[in-house]
Enzyme design. Structure first.
Site, mmCIF file in Angstrom:
data_model
loop_
_atom_site.group_PDB
_atom_site.id
_atom_site.type_symbol
_atom_site.label_atom_id
_atom_site.label_comp_id
_atom_site.label_asym_id
_atom_site.label_seq_id
_atom_site.Cartn_x
_atom_site.Cartn_y
_atom_site.Cartn_z
ATOM 1 N N CYS A 51 0.839 -1.197 0.000
ATOM 2 C CA CYS A 51 0.000 0.000 0.000
ATOM 3 C C CYS A 51 0.878 1.253 0.000
ATOM 4 C CB CYS A 51 -0.879 0.008 1.244
ATOM 5 S SG CYS A 51 -1.839 -1.487 1.368
ATOM 6 N N TRP A 72 -3.122 -2.517 -1.834
ATOM 7 C CA TRP A 72 -2.850 -3.839 -2.390
ATOM 8 C C TRP A 72 -3.505 -4.794 -1.419
ATOM 9 C CZ3 TRP A 72 0.097 -8.173 -0.752
ATOM 10 C CH2 TRP A 72 0.309 -9.149 -1.732
ATOM 11 N N HIS A 90 14.341 -34.920 -15.180
ATOM 12 C CA HIS A 90 13.868 -35.604 -13.962
ATOM 13 C C HIS A 90 12.442 -35.215 -13.607
ATOM 14 C CE1 HIS A 90 17.871 -37.167 -13.246
ATOM 15 N NE2 HIS A 90 18.343 -35.965 -13.542
ATOM 16 N N GLU A 134 4.668 -12.855 -14.650
ATOM 17 C CA GLU A 134 4.075 -11.728 -13.905
ATOM 18 C C GLU A 134 3.484 -10.671 -14.829
ATOM 19 O OE1 GLU A 134 6.653 -9.560 -11.318
ATOM 20 O OE2 GLU A 134 8.365 -9.729 -12.627
ATOM 21 N N LYS A 190 9.455 -13.166 -15.259
ATOM 22 C CA LYS A 190 9.032 -12.002 -16.066
ATOM 23 C C LYS A 190 7.783 -12.327 -16.881
ATOM 24 C CE LYS A 190 10.884 -9.109 -14.539
ATOM 25 N NZ LYS A 190 11.424 -9.751 -13.428
ATOM 26 N N GLU A 216 14.530 -16.201 -13.917
ATOM 27 C CA GLU A 216 14.156 -14.778 -14.078
ATOM 28 C C GLU A 216 13.293 -14.597 -15.315
ATOM 29 O OE1 GLU A 216 14.036 -12.358 -12.279
ATOM 30 O OE2 GLU A 216 13.882 -10.613 -13.591
ATOM 31 N N ARG A 254 3.217 1.025 -5.941
ATOM 32 C CA ARG A 254 3.325 0.151 -4.760
ATOM 33 C C ARG A 254 2.133 -0.765 -4.636
ATOM 34 N NH1 ARG A 254 6.695 1.684 -0.303
ATOM 35 N NH2 ARG A 254 5.255 0.537 1.003
ATOM 36 N N ASN A 290 -1.268 0.298 6.269
ATOM 37 C CA ASN A 290 -0.527 -0.669 5.470
ATOM 38 C C ASN A 290 -0.008 -1.704 6.453
ATOM 39 O OD1 ASN A 290 0.943 -2.056 3.585
ATOM 40 N ND2 ASN A 290 2.677 -0.629 3.598
ATOM 41 N N GLY A 291 -0.306 -2.987 6.213
ATOM 42 C CA GLY A 291 0.161 -4.034 7.130
ATOM 43 C C GLY A 291 -0.920 -5.073 7.312
ATOM 44 N N LYS A 303 4.663 -3.522 -6.392
ATOM 45 C CA LYS A 303 6.093 -3.317 -6.649
ATOM 46 C C LYS A 303 6.917 -3.672 -5.429
ATOM 47 C CE LYS A 303 9.766 -2.084 -8.852
ATOM 48 N NZ LYS A 303 10.287 -2.998 -9.884
HETATM 49 C C1 AGP Z 1 10.175 -8.858 -9.863
HETATM 50 O O1 AGP Z 1 9.864 -8.568 -11.218
HETATM 51 C C2 AGP Z 1 8.958 -8.850 -9.001
HETATM 52 N N1 AGP Z 1 8.291 -7.599 -9.064
HETATM 53 C C3 AGP Z 1 9.222 -9.305 -7.576
HETATM 54 O O2 AGP Z 1 9.552 -10.674 -7.631
HETATM 55 C C4 AGP Z 1 10.357 -8.587 -6.805
HETATM 56 O O3 AGP Z 1 11.600 -8.897 -7.384
HETATM 57 C C5 AGP Z 1 10.351 -9.077 -5.347
HETATM 58 O O4 AGP Z 1 9.110 -8.726 -4.755
HETATM 59 C C6 AGP Z 1 11.495 -8.476 -4.514
HETATM 60 O O5 AGP Z 1 11.343 -7.097 -4.462
HETATM 61 P P1 AGP Z 1 12.577 -6.228 -3.898
HETATM 62 O O6 AGP Z 1 13.726 -6.422 -4.851
HETATM 63 O O7 AGP Z 1 12.079 -4.819 -3.868
HETATM 64 O O8 AGP Z 1 12.916 -6.757 -2.530
#
Ligand code: AGP
Length: 606
Positions: free
Chosen positions: A2, A72, A503, A487, A484, A480, A27, A98-99, A601
């Protein structure tokens, strides 16, 4: 997670609040809302983006004191009613939070048994009713909030507005809050860079802190009522508001910013003549580097993948054991912490709750932990106390790109530095430094001619699922690439070590299944060719990321060449086509590439 912004001063609050929401939208963006005090408290809130909230706001909202929030969702669906702010039944108190409140359901039941009517499904709403009851019982605003929080188990970044008091009360426990100091004005936000247009002088609240903001005055205290030792920090690095410029999306902009961002990360951190890295912020002498028993790197998501690349580089160059850990697992596995080891917390936002919790656990057991962080002054950076900022600049797209390459670069510099304190020769170090310094230009070269991305997108956008394979440093790159595409395009993906595919995951393959293989010309190349053949034998279509001029290109149905570099730095190049493929596939599938569904984010809840 949030986003939170608050203001109290002489100016009209709503324009400042809406501008802050726009800066914080990355965020979390299920819904947004604003509360402004002008005699009574007026609240406007709506699901969707900040622009959707703006569409329902009155032309002018009178009032010089207010709070606002982007959500969020953690508890309760994405609905207007569940959006923040939440108000007491008589509208005299409003909160944004937020929390996570772990004992919310018990408190809700108790309050309801005493006749309190709830208007949302959220855990946060219990706070506003508790605070309201304390006020009704005669407590002053600060005391009313403190008493309410004493009944809460969980985390909070909380702001409270009162119809009958000219103050905003804030409290932090586990979710970041920073107070901005103006001339006759005070600000509060969840991210320091939301404040930099107004002030560079801030106070980072710590867990257990409360702050009472009045026009031009800020009083901080602790949950037990004692004084808080709040220091005023001047934010040096003002994060210029990242504008889209000529790009259609932040993700594409940030992919193309990588050459410049990488230069910012490595410039001034190499000693070419000595053939070593120089991460001064780590505060470790060569003697201390020599004595490190082993290295553990901790992160989530993309940061974890950077950790997995980094650990291989550290082991290869320094011959010291190195391991990468999932942050969310680390703390709950009751880790054995070795005071002779060195721990790295890797995080773009520096606010990821899982990573922050791991840092605290390490420190609690006497471990040394350094941050590899993008956001200056963030919670993890401050908790670590020292480390290396990666200087990517603001990364607004939820899908991390330029932060990944800079995390890998920073960890590579450390690998060279600790290697040179041990067995890595000057000549080897100089070659590595030379290769690293050449990478930004190679990234530029690739981005100027990215190869058959469209063909890859045409294949992947129709896929039921996609397998990404790589070996050695390319295995984390495979993960990675899978992350990508998952997400931003919502396609089920699996990133797997190529040798491990037979395997199990090979069972996924059928005629036409797309398999993305990352195969730089390193020591794993020939084994990776075997994996390619195993996939082909089952009808798979191979999208191959390979080094320019390598005959392996013949083994791909769609072969995408990237410039050659030292095997340790190939992730900085092989990740690029994967980023572009994810971006363009998301567009092909009409996904919201910068604000993918369900994601935030920065995940500031565990
Ligand atoms: C990456 O594309 C994602 N948005 C997510 O996995 C991110 O890398 C993860 O939440 C860690 O975030 P940070 O690097 O701000 O700790």
């Amino acid at each position: 997670m949030c986003g939170i912004i608050g203001y109290i001063g002489m100016q009209n609050a709503s324009p400042i609040l809406v501008d802050g929401l726009r800066k914080l939208e990355y965020r979390g963006y299920d819904s947004a809302g604003i509360a402004v005090k002008n005699g009574d408290i007026s609240i406007h809130k709506k699901i969707g983006k900040v622009a959707d909230l703006e569409s329902i706001l009155p032309k002018k909202i009178e009032g010089t004191c207010g709070i606002a929030h982007t959500r969020w969702a953690t508890h309760g669906g994405v609905t207007d009613a569940n959006a923040h702010p939440h108000a007491s039944e008589d509208g005299k108190v409003a909160i944004i939070h937020n929390g996570i409140i772990e004992n919310a359901s018990q408190i809700r039941k108790h309050l309801q048994s005493e006749g309190v009517k709830f208007s949302s499904e959220t855990d946060s709403e219990v706070l506003v009713h508790l605070i309201h009851r304390n006020l009704e019982g005669g407590s002053a605003p600060l005391t009313a909030v403190r008493k309410a929080l004493r009944r809460i188990r969980g985390t909070w970044g909380l702001c409270v507005l009162f119809a009958d008091h000219e103050a905003i009360i804030c409290a932090r426990n586990g979710s970041p809050l920073v107070v901005g100091i103006g001339e006759g004005e005070s600000y509060i936000a969840s991210d320091p860079h939301a404040l930099t247009p107004y002030t560079q002088r801030v106070i980072f609240l710590e867990d257990g802190d409360l702050a009472e903001l009045t026009p031009g005055d800020i009083r901080t205290s602790r949950m037990d009522g004692s004084a808080a030792d709040s220091t005023v920090t001047t934010i040096e690095e003002t994060w210029a508001e990242a504008e889209l410029g000529d790009f259609p999306h932040f993700m594409l902009k940030e992919i193309h910013e990588q050459p410049e961002a990488l230069r910012h990360c490595i410039t001034g951190r190499t000693l070419g003549s000595e053939g070593t890295g120089k991460l001064g912020g780590l505060g470790l002498s060569p003697r201390e580097l020599q004595r490190i028993s082993h290295v553990r790197l901790i992160g989530c998501g993309t940061a974890l993948h950077a950790c997995q690349v980094g650990r291989l580089s550290i082991e290869t160059l320094a011959r010291v054991p190195a391991l990468a850990h999932v942050a969310s697992e680390f703390r709950y596995n009751d880790p054995v912490i070795d005071s002779n080891a060195l721990y790295f917390a890797v995080s773009q936002s520096g606010e990821t709750a899982d990573t922050l919790a791991a840092v605290k656990e390490i420190q609690l057991k006497g471990g040394r932990v350094r941050g590899v962080i993008n956001v200056v002054g963030s919670s993890i950076a401050r908790q670590c106390g020292s480390g290396a900022y990666i200087h990517s600049g603001p990364e607004q797209a939820v899908a991390s790109t330029k932060a990944f390459t800079n995390m890998v670069a920073a960890l590579s510099l450390f690998a060279i530095q600790i290697g040179r304190a041990r067995t890595l020769s000057r000549a080897q170090g100089r070659n590595l430094i030379k290769s690293l310094n050449a990478v930004p230009n190679k990234i530029e070269e690739y981005l100027a001619n990215p190869g058959p991305i469209a063909e890859a997108v045409a294949l992947l956008s129709k896929a039921k699922s996609v397998l990404f394979l790589g070996r050695g440093v390319s295995a984390p790159v495979a993960r990675e690439g899978a992350l990508k595409l998952m997400e931003v395009a919502y396609i089920p993906c699996l990133g797997y070590p190529a040798g491990e595919m037979k395997h199990g995951p090979i069972a996924l393959l059928e005629e036409g299944s797309p398999v993305v293989v990352i195969a730089p010309n390193d020591s794993h190349r020939n084994k990776t060719i075997s994996s390619i053949h195993e996939c082909r034998a089952r009808g798979a279509k191979i999208i191959l990321i390979h080094e320019e001029g390598d005959s392996i290109a013949e083994d791909g149905d769609i072969s995408i060449p990237v410039p050659s570099t030292d095997s340790m730095f190939t992730p900085l190049l092989t990740v690029l086509p994967l980023q572009l493929i994810a971006y363009h596939t998301a567009l092909a599938l009409d996904c919201d590439v910068d604000r993918p569904r369900n994601l935030a984010k920065s995940v500031t809840v565990e």
